[in-house]
Write a protein that holds these residues in place. Structure first.
Motif, PDB file in Angstrom:
ATOM      1  N   TYR A  50      -4.958   9.302  -2.781  1.00  0.00           N
ATOM      2  CA  TYR A  50      -3.907   8.810  -3.665  1.00  0.00           C
ATOM      3  C   TYR A  50      -2.661   9.693  -3.531  1.00  0.00           C
ATOM      4  N   ASN A  51      -1.477   9.100  -3.763  1.00  0.00           N
ATOM      5  CA  ASN A  51      -0.276   9.923  -3.901  1.00  0.00           C
ATOM      6  C   ASN A  51       0.599   9.368  -5.016  1.00  0.00           C
ATOM      7  N   GLN A  52       1.291  10.261  -5.694  1.00  0.00           N
ATOM      8  CA  GLN A  52       2.069   9.894  -6.878  1.00  0.00           C
ATOM      9  C   GLN A  52       3.209   8.921  -6.590  1.00  0.00           C
ATOM     10  N   PRO A  53       4.073   9.179  -5.578  1.00  0.00           N
ATOM     11  CA  PRO A  53       5.214   8.284  -5.378  1.00  0.00           C
ATOM     12  C   PRO A  53       4.820   6.831  -5.102  1.00  0.00           C
ATOM     13  N   ALA A  54       3.736   6.616  -4.355  1.00  0.00           N
ATOM     14  CA  ALA A  54       3.316   5.233  -4.065  1.00  0.00           C
ATOM     15  C   ALA A  54       2.917   4.510  -5.346  1.00  0.00           C
ATOM     16  N   ILE A  55       2.185   5.190  -6.204  1.00  0.00           N
ATOM     17  CA  ILE A  55       1.738   4.578  -7.462  1.00  0.00           C
ATOM     18  C   ILE A  55       2.937   4.309  -8.366  1.00  0.00           C
ATOM     19  N   GLU A  56       3.902   5.225  -8.380  1.00  0.00           N
ATOM     20  CA  GLU A  56       5.076   5.048  -9.236  1.00  0.00           C
ATOM     21  C   GLU A  56       5.992   3.945  -8.723  1.00  0.00           C
ATOM     22  N   LEU A  57       6.154   3.845  -7.401  1.00  0.00           N
ATOM     23  CA  LEU A  57       6.953   2.741  -6.848  1.00  0.00           C
ATOM     24  C   LEU A  57       6.277   1.405  -7.136  1.00  0.00           C
ATOM     25  N   ALA A  58       4.960   1.346  -6.954  1.00  0.00           N
ATOM     26  CA  ALA A  58       4.226   0.119  -7.263  1.00  0.00           C
ATOM     27  C   ALA A  58       4.408  -0.262  -8.731  1.00  0.00           C
ATOM     28  N   ASP A 112     -10.347  -4.765   4.632  1.00  0.00           N
ATOM     29  CA  ASP A 112      -9.794  -6.049   5.070  1.00  0.00           C
ATOM     30  C   ASP A 112      -8.437  -5.892   5.741  1.00  0.00           C
ATOM     31  N   HIS A 113      -7.694  -4.877   5.358  1.00  0.00           N
ATOM     32  CA  HIS A 113      -6.400  -4.612   5.985  1.00  0.00           C
ATOM     33  C   HIS A 113      -6.095  -3.130   5.785  1.00  0.00           C
ATOM     34  N   GLY A 114      -5.185  -2.590   6.561  1.00  0.00           N
ATOM     35  CA  GLY A 114      -4.875  -1.176   6.422  1.00  0.00           C
ATOM     36  C   GLY A 114      -3.649  -0.790   7.222  1.00  0.00           C
ATOM     37  N   THR A 115      -3.220   0.454   7.045  1.00  0.00           N
ATOM     38  CA  THR A 115      -2.053   0.975   7.744  1.00  0.00           C
ATOM     39  C   THR A 115      -2.117   2.496   7.725  1.00  0.00           C
ATOM     40  N   THR A 116      -1.594   3.110   8.756  1.00  0.00           N
ATOM     41  CA  THR A 116      -1.546   4.571   8.792  1.00  0.00           C
ATOM     42  C   THR A 116      -0.419   5.102   7.918  1.00  0.00           C
ATOM     43  N   PHE A 117       0.773   4.561   8.094  1.00  0.00           N
ATOM     44  CA  PHE A 117       1.946   5.140   7.446  1.00  0.00           C
ATOM     45  C   PHE A 117       2.347   4.447   6.149  1.00  0.00           C
ATOM     46  N   GLY A 118       1.904   3.223   5.916  1.00  0.00           N
ATOM     47  CA  GLY A 118       2.329   2.480   4.737  1.00  0.00           C
ATOM     48  C   GLY A 118       1.989   3.201   3.446  1.00  0.00           C
ATOM     49  N   GLY A 119       2.962   3.237   2.524  1.00  0.00           N
ATOM     50  CA  GLY A 119       2.718   3.873   1.235  1.00  0.00           C
ATOM     51  C   GLY A 119       2.763   5.383   1.262  1.00  0.00           C
ATOM     52  N   GLY A 120       3.424   5.959   2.271  1.00  0.00           N
ATOM     53  CA  GLY A 120       3.528   7.414   2.356  1.00  0.00           C
ATOM     54  C   GLY A 120       4.378   7.979   1.227  1.00  0.00           C
ATOM     55  N   PRO A 121       4.137   9.221   0.835  1.00  0.00           N
ATOM     56  CA  PRO A 121       4.844   9.786  -0.319  1.00  0.00           C
ATOM     57  C   PRO A 121       6.352   9.937  -0.134  1.00  0.00           C
TER      58      PRO A 121
END
Length: 456
Positions: A125-133, A328-337
Motif C-alpha cells: 500500500y502507499n498513501q498518495p495512491a489511496i488519497e488520490l483514489a 485479473d489485471h496488474g501493472t508495475t508502475f501504475g499507482g506509484g506514490p
C-alpha cells in the motif's frame, strides 16, 4: 585432493592458464562514429541542428515532429527553445499540461515527494495512491473504485479487459464483442488500437483483437444494428472526440445509448482521457448527459490527471469492481506514490468550483471571439465546435496545415484534429490576454488567405 587439483588445472588451461578469479572481464569500449563522438551543448543557441541530427540517428522515426525547434523549458503557457525564442502553447502537450508548464505548486509537490518515496511495487500500500483514489471517487456519484495505470491507452486496455471478463462470465465466450465509433481514438496498444477507427493506424498491424465493430457516432440506429445481447459485452465512446475533430455526442444519443446498453446487459465505457478533468468546463465530460439518465459503468482518465507526468485511471462502479479479482489485471508502475501525489495536487486544484468556473468563462471568451471571426470570414470558418470550456475546434474550408505553420511563424503553437479542424486545448490556466494573442494571429491568417483568394 589430486582429483581436485586436476580439475582446477583443466579450468586454468581453458582460460589460458589463468584462474577464473584472474580473468579481466572488462570489455572494450564501444565506439560508434557519429554517435559516440558527438559533443552536445545544451547552452549553445546554435545547437538546434546538432540535437536534431543526433535525434535522427538514435531515436525511432515514429513522429512527424516540428522540424526546427528543440524546446528546453517552459513556464505557465509558454515554451522556450534553444535559440531563446518563446512560444505560446495552445496544445498543452495535447491536453496534458492542464496547469501549464512548470507550475510552482506542481514542481514543489514533485520535489517534496521525490525525497520521500517514488516507486513501490503493487505488493504494498502507499498513501498518495489511496488519497488520490479518495479524491476521484468522492467527486462522482456514479463510480466506486479506481484502478491506476500509466497512460490513456493502458486505461482503455484495462477497461476493455474488465468488460470482456464480465461479459464472458455472464454469457460465455460469445459475449466478448465491443462496439466503438467512427472517428474514435482509444489508443495504440493492441486492444485500444482495435477500437480506434482510423484505418491507417490499424491496418498495418494485421488482424487485431476480434469482435470489435464500429457504429456511426451520434446514430443510435447504427448501434442497434450491431448490438447483440448474447455477444456484446461493452460499448466504448468519447463524450467529445479529441482526434476525431471535436465532434461531441448529443445528450439524446447518449441517453438512448445507455438505455440500449441496459437492455442488452453490456457495459458503457466513457473514454474521458482527453476531454475529462475540467477540459470542457465541467469536471466530467459525461456530466452534461444527466447522470440519472446516463450512468456509465466505467470511465477512463489520463492526460491532465498528473499535469505532465504519466498516469492513467479507470473508475468503475461496484458492479464492475466486484467481478475483478487479484491477478485479473496488474501493472508495475501504475499507482506509484510520486505520480499519485502529483495527481492529487492537480486534481484537487482543478476540481475546485472556482477553478472550473474560470475555465468556463475563458472558454466562453474564446468561443465568442471565434464566432465573431466566423461572421467576418464565413467562407473560411465552416463550424465552431465546443460543448464549453477550453476544448474548442474550428473547421476550415481547407487543410489546416498552412494555419499551423503560420501560427508557428508567429510564435504560437496549435494542433490539428483531422485535416480540416484546429483543436484549441491550451493549459486551463491560460489568460484572456494570451487568448487575445491567438485570436490576433488567427485573424491575420484569415485576412491573408482571403486577400490571396481575392487576387486570384
Amino acid at each position: 585432493m589430486f582429483n581436485k587439483l586436476n580439475k582446477i588445472n583443466k579450468i586454468k588451461n581453458c582460460f589460458n592458464n589463468k584462474s577464473i578469479y584472474e580473468i579481466n572481464y572488462t570489455t572494450k569500449p564501444i565506439f560508434k562514429e557519429g554517435i559516440t563522438n558527438v559533443k552536445l551543448n545544451r547552452d549553445d543557441k546554435d545547437g538546434t541542428s546538432d540535437y536534431i541530427k543526433l535525434h535522427d540517428k538514435v531515436i525511432m522515426n515514429t513522429y512527424g515532429r516540428v522540424s526546427d525547434i528543440v524546446f528546453t523549458h517552459g513556464k505557465d503557457s509558454w515554451l522556450y527553445d534553444m535559440k531563446g525564442d518563446k512560444y505560446l502553447d495552445f496544445g498543452a502537450g495535447i491536453a496534458v499540461n492542464a496547469l501549464g508548464h512548470s507550475n510552482d505548486g506542481w514542481s514543489e509537490v514533485i520535489a517534496k515527494q521525490s525525497k520521500k518515496l517514488t516507486h513501490l511495487s503493487n505488493l504494498y500500500y502507499n498513501q498518495p495512491a489511496i488519497e488520490l483514489a479518495q479524491s476521484l471517487i468522492a467527486s462522482t456519484p456514479i463510480f466506486d473504485k479506481v484502478f491506476f495505470a500509466n497512460s490513456g491507452t493502458e486505461a482503455n486496455e484495462a477497461a476493455l479487459k474488465f468488460a470482456k471478463k464480465i461479459g464472458i462470465a455472464k454469457g460465455g465466450v460469445e459475449k466478448h464483442e465491443i462496439i466503438a465509433f467512427s472517428h474514435g481514438f482509444s489508443g495504440r496498444s493492441m486492444g485500444s488500437l482495435s477500437c480506434t477507427h482510423k484505418s491507417k493506424y490499424r491496418e498495418i498491424y494485421g488482424p487485431l483483437v476480434p469482435g470489435v465493430h464500429f457504429a456511426e457516432y451520434n446514430d443510435i440506429e447504427s448501434v442497434k444494428k450491431l448490438m447483440s445481447k448474447s455477444k456484446t459485452c461493452a460499448v466504448i465512446i468519447e463524450p467529445v472526440q479529441g482526434e476525431g475533430g471535436l465532434e461531441a455526442a448529443t445528450v439524446e444519443f447518449m441517453q438512448q445509448l445507455y438505455k440500449l446498453c441496459q437492455e442488452n446487459d453490456c457495459l458503457l465505457i466513457v473514454d474521458e482521457v482527453q476531454c475529462g478533468i475540467g477540459r470542457t468546463g465541467q469536471l466530467w465530460a459525461h456530466s452534461r448527459f444527466d447522470t440519472e439518465k446516463c450512468k456509465p459503468d466505467i470511465m477512463t482518465l489520463a492526460k491532465p490527471l498528473a499535469g505532465g507526468l504519466p498516469i492513467g485511471a479507470v473508475l468503475v462502479s461496484d458492479k464492475v469492481a466486484s467481478e475483478i479479482k487479484p491477478g485479473d489485471h496488474g501493472t508495475t508502475f501504475g499507482g506509484g506514490p510520486l505520480v499519485c501525489e502529483v495527481g492529487k495536487y492537480v486534481f484537487d486544484r482543478i476540481s475546485q468550483p472556482s477553478f472550473l468556473k474560470e475555465v468556463q468563462e475563458k472558454g466562453k471568451y474564446l468561443t465568442d471571439a471565434l464566432k465573431k471571426l466566423k461572421d467576418q470570414f464565413p467562407n473560411s470558418i465552416l463550424e465552431i465546435r465546443t460543448v464549453g470550456g477550453l476544448f474548442v475546434g474550428i473547421q476550415l474550408d481547407h487543410n489546416v496545415s498552412d494555419l499551423v505553420s503560420f501560427a508557428k511563424s508567429q510564435k504560437i503553437l496549435i494542433i490539428n484534429a483531422g485535416d480540416d479542424v484546429i483543436r484549441f486545448c491550451p493549459p486551463l490556466t491560460i489568460t484572456t490576454k494570451e487568448i487575445d494573442q491567438l485570436l490576433l494571429v488567427l485573424k491575420n491568417y484569415l485576412i491573408k488567405i482571403n486577400n490571396n483568394s481575392n487576387k486570384k
